[in-house]
Write a protein that holds these residues in place. Structure first.
Motif, PDB file in Angstrom:
ATOM      1  N   PRO A   1      31.493 -31.867   7.545  1.00 45.90           N
ATOM      2  CA  PRO A   1      31.209 -32.695   6.478  1.00 45.90           C
ATOM      3  C   PRO A   1      31.543 -32.409   5.013  1.00 45.90           C
ATOM      4  N   VAL A   2      31.075 -31.002   4.718  1.00 48.70           N
ATOM      5  CA  VAL A   2      31.453 -30.567   3.403  1.00 48.70           C
ATOM      6  C   VAL A   2      33.048 -30.643   3.153  1.00 48.70           C
ATOM      7  N   ALA A   3      33.849 -30.406   4.090  1.00 52.62           N
ATOM      8  CA  ALA A   3      35.203 -30.245   3.568  1.00 52.62           C
ATOM      9  C   ALA A   3      35.890 -31.597   3.414  1.00 52.62           C
ATOM     10  N   VAL A   4      35.524 -32.659   4.258  1.00 56.42           N
ATOM     11  CA  VAL A   4      36.023 -33.786   3.944  1.00 56.42           C
ATOM     12  C   VAL A   4      35.356 -34.610   2.778  1.00 56.42           C
ATOM     13  N   ASP A   5      34.122 -34.303   2.509  1.00 57.51           N
ATOM     14  CA  ASP A   5      33.515 -34.933   1.238  1.00 57.51           C
ATOM     15  C   ASP A   5      34.344 -34.382   0.178  1.00 57.51           C
ATOM     16  N   ARG A   6      34.555 -32.993   0.200  1.00 58.96           N
ATOM     17  CA  ARG A   6      35.343 -32.454  -0.982  1.00 58.96           C
ATOM     18  C   ARG A   6      36.666 -33.061  -1.163  1.00 58.96           C
ATOM     19  N   CYS A   7      37.422 -33.290  -0.148  1.00 59.91           N
ATOM     20  CA  CYS A   7      38.698 -33.841  -0.038  1.00 59.91           C
ATOM     21  C   CYS A   7      38.548 -35.269  -0.679  1.00 59.91           C
ATOM     22  N   LEU A   8      37.931 -36.098  -0.288  1.00 58.68           N
ATOM     23  CA  LEU A   8      37.550 -37.454  -0.664  1.00 58.68           C
ATOM     24  C   LEU A   8      37.235 -37.215  -2.237  1.00 58.68           C
ATOM     25  N   ARG A   9      36.404 -36.317  -2.548  1.00 54.38           N
ATOM     26  CA  ARG A   9      36.232 -36.493  -4.025  1.00 54.38           C
ATOM     27  C   ARG A   9      37.367 -35.909  -4.894  1.00 54.38           C
ATOM     28  N   GLU A  10      38.116 -35.054  -4.390  1.00 58.69           N
ATOM     29  CA  GLU A  10      39.431 -34.755  -5.049  1.00 58.69           C
ATOM     30  C   GLU A  10      40.417 -35.670  -5.076  1.00 58.69           C
ATOM     31  N   LEU A  11      40.261 -36.575  -4.234  1.00 59.70           N
ATOM     32  CA  LEU A  11      41.153 -37.918  -4.353  1.00 59.70           C
ATOM     33  C   LEU A  11      40.662 -39.152  -4.884  1.00 59.70           C
ATOM     34  N   GLU A  12      39.455 -38.870  -5.414  1.00 60.70           N
ATOM     35  CA  GLU A  12      38.672 -39.830  -6.174  1.00 60.70           C
ATOM     36  C   GLU A  12      38.471 -40.993  -5.488  1.00 60.70           C
ATOM     37  N   VAL A  13      38.193 -40.943  -4.054  1.00 60.84           N
ATOM     38  CA  VAL A  13      37.890 -41.935  -2.863  1.00 60.84           C
ATOM     39  C   VAL A  13      36.134 -42.110  -3.244  1.00 60.84           C
ATOM     40  N   ARG A  14      35.909 -43.370  -3.750  1.00 56.76           N
ATOM     41  CA  ARG A  14      34.457 -43.694  -3.833  1.00 56.76           C
ATOM     42  C   ARG A  14      34.114 -44.937  -3.007  1.00 56.76           C
ATOM     43  N   SER A  15      34.992 -45.535  -2.004  1.00 59.23           N
ATOM     44  CA  SER A  15      34.702 -46.511  -1.389  1.00 59.23           C
ATOM     45  C   SER A  15      35.477 -46.537  -0.141  1.00 59.23           C
TER      46      SER A  15
END
Length: 836
Positions: free
Chosen positions: A615-629
């Protein structure tokens, strides 16, 4: 009344406080006991890992050498008038070296005797034979749960483990043999977990099961016993001491039942080291911020309570001494007895295990610091504690936690006072200077040790510890109040726990907030070489700060740079690294051995395909891609390396729906997906072959699995949801999940219209099992492989990579290239790797 010193009106310091500070500054540390403690520590650590005869030889050699060194001194002491001058100095040095050798001999002898317990008796033989037997054993630790983790395609089941001492062994066809051997007991997942977790130390059990050797040679037990399923068979009740401790701990847990989840989980751990309620996500946050010392029994817990008794540093021996002791009429002797009583109660409640004894000893050293304010006596006290504990329990010599405890305590006693005074001279307020110096000193000495074992260092540890420290004392004090009141007054205990819950929640919030920062952790080479390198860097940084102490702007610049490294604002990272590239349409996250991909679906939105194992790795990736929804999350199949990261996708994001395959295999992981999605209020729908969807300029079609009967072999891999995607700008992508060759061939035959695609997500992490017909039909320009570094499966296969390159594809892989983003289309198609 106390008298203010002349000129102290601005600072408000009394003469006593100034004298205490002068004592800290002027008295040099007494280091004479330090070599003795280090010699015993090192000898014990070495002796635990070598054969018994080597230990005997080493002990004998040390004793002989010490005797040789002491013999001349003994002869001269018998002759009057020979104890002066230069000869006396030589004799003192010889005596000091003899003391070091004797302590080394004692440490090695103690370790050798403890290690011998692991090699004698029937248990080691049973372990080597993987034999079965019935045993009678005493529980010697609290039962605990293993951490859930992903192994390959599945989740390793959570088991109950505990330390036991085997007292009697019965084999079928043989007689009973008495012994005293430490063993690690593992209870299978299907057993009555609650009954096993409710066992108290000193409980006597009758257990049947299979023995196995320890995983590591240096483990402090002779074997692993995998118990049979079923409830525990109790043949002896726990001792009165353990029942008392268990009742108090249970009362604290009951008192915290009504608190918020984080406070409910953290408060028992903060007070008595009970971490049974702390989940993996919260524990990971504490590890990322180097706050794990708050989750274990710590000497600081005891020091906080003792501080209430004796008051502020340096005042215990004065008429105006502080704390509760003089207010309730306790004399100095009574105060000492009360402090000892509190320490004994601490050991009883937290269980008299080696870790608790270590914490109590370090707490008493802290009490000495609080009571006297004299640094000279503190270092020898700490050295004596280390010496006694290592001789009592040599396994501490190889304990990661013991090393960190001693280093942190030593830093607080030796390094922090000087740094605190230096900060005061530069205008930092007194209390802030003390807290900052303590955090800096502890981090400076402990970070190289953390790197040795974890291969990473926390960049937010110092601010996290500073913010958490604000709440540790109130949470601990009110937590102990709840613990003490619970057996007598349940409502009062709940009230105290409610008050303690606020600071406990604050500490958990600090850990979670710090862990969520993109640069919270910095990867660093592990092992002893990595630790040595970080220690050298730390020394260089300290020396540089000393040189720049009168220059403000360079220091400010370093601080700003550190803040930017930790915060990693996406625009700045994109400008520096070029990742993710502007206008990206597809990204493959680096999540280890697993899959997690994102399709751009408009500003701040992305369709996520698989969630990876972490969960930590995929959450970090989505934050780097600025995916909020996330309008849609597609889970191609239910293997853990594709679905275990689901909580990370759901964290702080609006998710429209979760789409899955129709084959609920493995059933445990399919149930996990439905439970997590249901708790978040996200519907779960099934993918249907032929289904078409569109979000803005992003459109896709589900190609597989077919409706009706299951896939060719009915396995989860061949039930993977397969998508043909048309990205914004026109780039085409084929996402194959983990399809095996039979399903790949069936897919190609079912969709003969499939032609060349721009991007192919290679099936099953690039395994050697690929269908050349499908690869030849789609002729990808880019072939992307998601695999973990040094994975045990050999993914991606060299044969698969060679076939893709022979077909004209450019191959990128996350294990070497890091996360990968694709932008453009046609001749303008580019792939940008983030790198490591």
């Amino acid at each position: 009344m106390t008298r203010e010193e002349p000129g102290a009106a601005g600072g408000g310091r009394t003469a006593g406080e100034e004298n205490a500070r002068e004592a800290w500054r002027e008295e040099p540390a007494d280091l004479r006991l330090v070599p003795l403690a280090l010699a015993a520590w090192a000898a014990a650590a070495v002796a635990l890992g070598v054969a018994g005869w080597w230990v005997v030889a080493g002990v004998g050699l040390c004793v002989v050498a010490a005797t040789v060194l002491l013999a001349p001194a003994v002869v001269r002491w018998r002759v009057r008038g020979r104890g002066r001058g230069r000869g006396r100095g030589r004799r003192l040095r010889a005596t000091a070296w003899a003391g070091v050798l004797l302590c080394a001999a004692a440490g090695a002898a103690s370790a050798g005797l403890h290690a011998a317990d692991l090699r004698r008796g029937p248990v080691p033989v049973l372990a080597q034979e993987y034999g079965r037997a019935w045993v009678e054993a005493t529980v010697t630790s609290d039962p605990r749960l293993t951490r859930p983790r992903v192994s390959g395609q599945g989740m390793v089941p959570v088991s109950v483990v505990m330390d036991i001492e085997v007292l009697r062994v019965e084999r079928s066809g043989g007689g009973a043999v008495r012994t005293r051997t430490p063993v690690l007991l593992i209870v299978p997942p299907g057993a009555d977990r609650r009954a096993w977790l409710g066992l108290l130390p000193s409980t006597r059990l009758r257990i049947g099961g299979r023995f196995a050797p320890p995983r590591e040679p240096g483990d402090p037990f002779a074997a692993v016993l995998k118990a049979r399923s079923g409830p525990p068979r109790i043949v002896g009740a726990p001792s009165a001491l353990q029942r008392t401790a268990g009742g108090l701990r249970a009362g604290l847990r009951t008192a915290t039942d009504g608190l918020a989840p984080d406070a409910r989980a953290l408060l028992p751990g903060l007070v008595v080291g009970d971490t049974s309620r702390i989940d993996t996500e919260l524990r990971d946050a504490f590890e990322a911020t180097d706050l794990t010392h708050l989750l274990a029994v710590s000497g600081s817990n005891l020091a906080i309570v003792l501080l209430l008794l004796v008051g502020r540093p340096g005042r215990a021996a004065r008429a105006e001494r502080g704390g509760l002791a003089p207010r309730i009429g306790l004399s100095l002797r009574g105060t000492a007895l009360a402090g000892g009583g509190l320490t004994l109660a601490f050991v009883v409640v937290c269980r008299p295990e080696p870790s608790v004894l270590r914490a109590a000893a370090c707490g008493l050293v802290a009490l000495l610091a609080i009571a006297t304010g004299r640094r000279r006596s503190l270092v020898p006290a700490l050295a004596a504690v280390v010496l006694v504990l290592v001789l009592y329990d040599p396994w501490l010599a190889r304990s990661y936690g013991f090393l960190l405890s001693v280093l942190a305590t030593g830093a607080l006693l030796v390094v922090a006072p000087g740094w605190s005074e230096a900060l005061r001279r530069r205008g930092v307020p007194g209390r802030l200077a003390e807290a900052l110096a303590a955090a800096l000193a502890a981090q400076a000495v402990s970070a190289p040790v953390v790197v040795v074992f974890a291969g990473r260092t926390s960049l937010v540890a110092i601010p996290a510890n500073l913010f958490a420290e604000l709440a540790v004392a109130p949470a601990t004090v009110f937590g102990f109040v709840a613990l003490a009141v619970a057996p007598l007054w349940a409502a009062g205990a709940q009230g105290a726990a409610w008050v303690a819950g606020w600071p406990a929640g604050w500490i958990a919030g600090v850990a979670r907030s710090g862990a969520e920062l993109p640069g919270a952790e910095l990867a660093w080479p592990g092992g002893w070489w990595g630790g040595a390198a970080l220690a050298l860097v730390t020394v260089a940084v300290v020396a540089g700060v000393r040189r720049l102490r009168h220059r403000t702007w360079p220091v400010v610049g370093v601080v700003v740079l550190l803040v930017l490294v930790v915060a990693r604002p996406v625009p700045l990272v994109r400008w520096i690294s070029g990742w993710p590239p502007p206008g990206w349409v597809f990204a493959m996250c680096q999540v280890g051995q697993g899959d997690a991909m994102v399709l751009a679906a408009g500003e701040g939105a992305g369709v996520v395909v698989d969630a990876g194992p972490d969960p930590v790795a995929v959450d970090r990736c989505l934050r780097e891609l600025e995916v909020r929804s996330v309008p849609l999350l597609v889970l191609t199949h239910f293997h853990a390396d594709h679905v275990a990261g689901l909580p990370g996708v759901l964290k702080g994001r609006a998710v429209g729906a979760v789409q899955t395959t129709g084959l609920d295999e493995p059933p445990g992981q399919a149930g996990f997906v439905r439970r997590v999605a249901g708790a978040a209020g996200v519907p779960v729908v099934r993918a249907v072959a032929g289904e078409r969807r569109r979000i803005g300029a992003l459109e896709w079609r589900v190609l597989w699995p077919p409706a009706g009967p299951g896939p060719p072999d009915g396995g989860p891999n061949d039930a993977s949801v397969t998508l043909l995607v048309r990205a914004p700008g026109g780039a085409s992508l084929l996402l194959l999940g983990d399809l095996e060759p039979p399903a790949q061939r069936a897919l190609w035959r079912a969709h003969p219209e499939l032609g060349a695609v721009d991007v192919l997500k290679v099936a099953h992490h690039g395994s050697p099992h690929q269908d050349p017909g499908l690869t030849g039909a789609v002729r990808p320009r880019l072939a992307l492989v998601s695999a973990g570094r040094e994975n045990p499966y050999g993914h991606p296969s060299p044969r698969t990579l060679a076939a893709l390159r022979a077909g004209g594809a450019r191959v990128l892989r996350t294990d070497r290239d890091g996360a990968i983003a694709v932008a453009g289309a046609g001749k303008g198609l580019v792939a940008v790797a983030r790198g490591w």
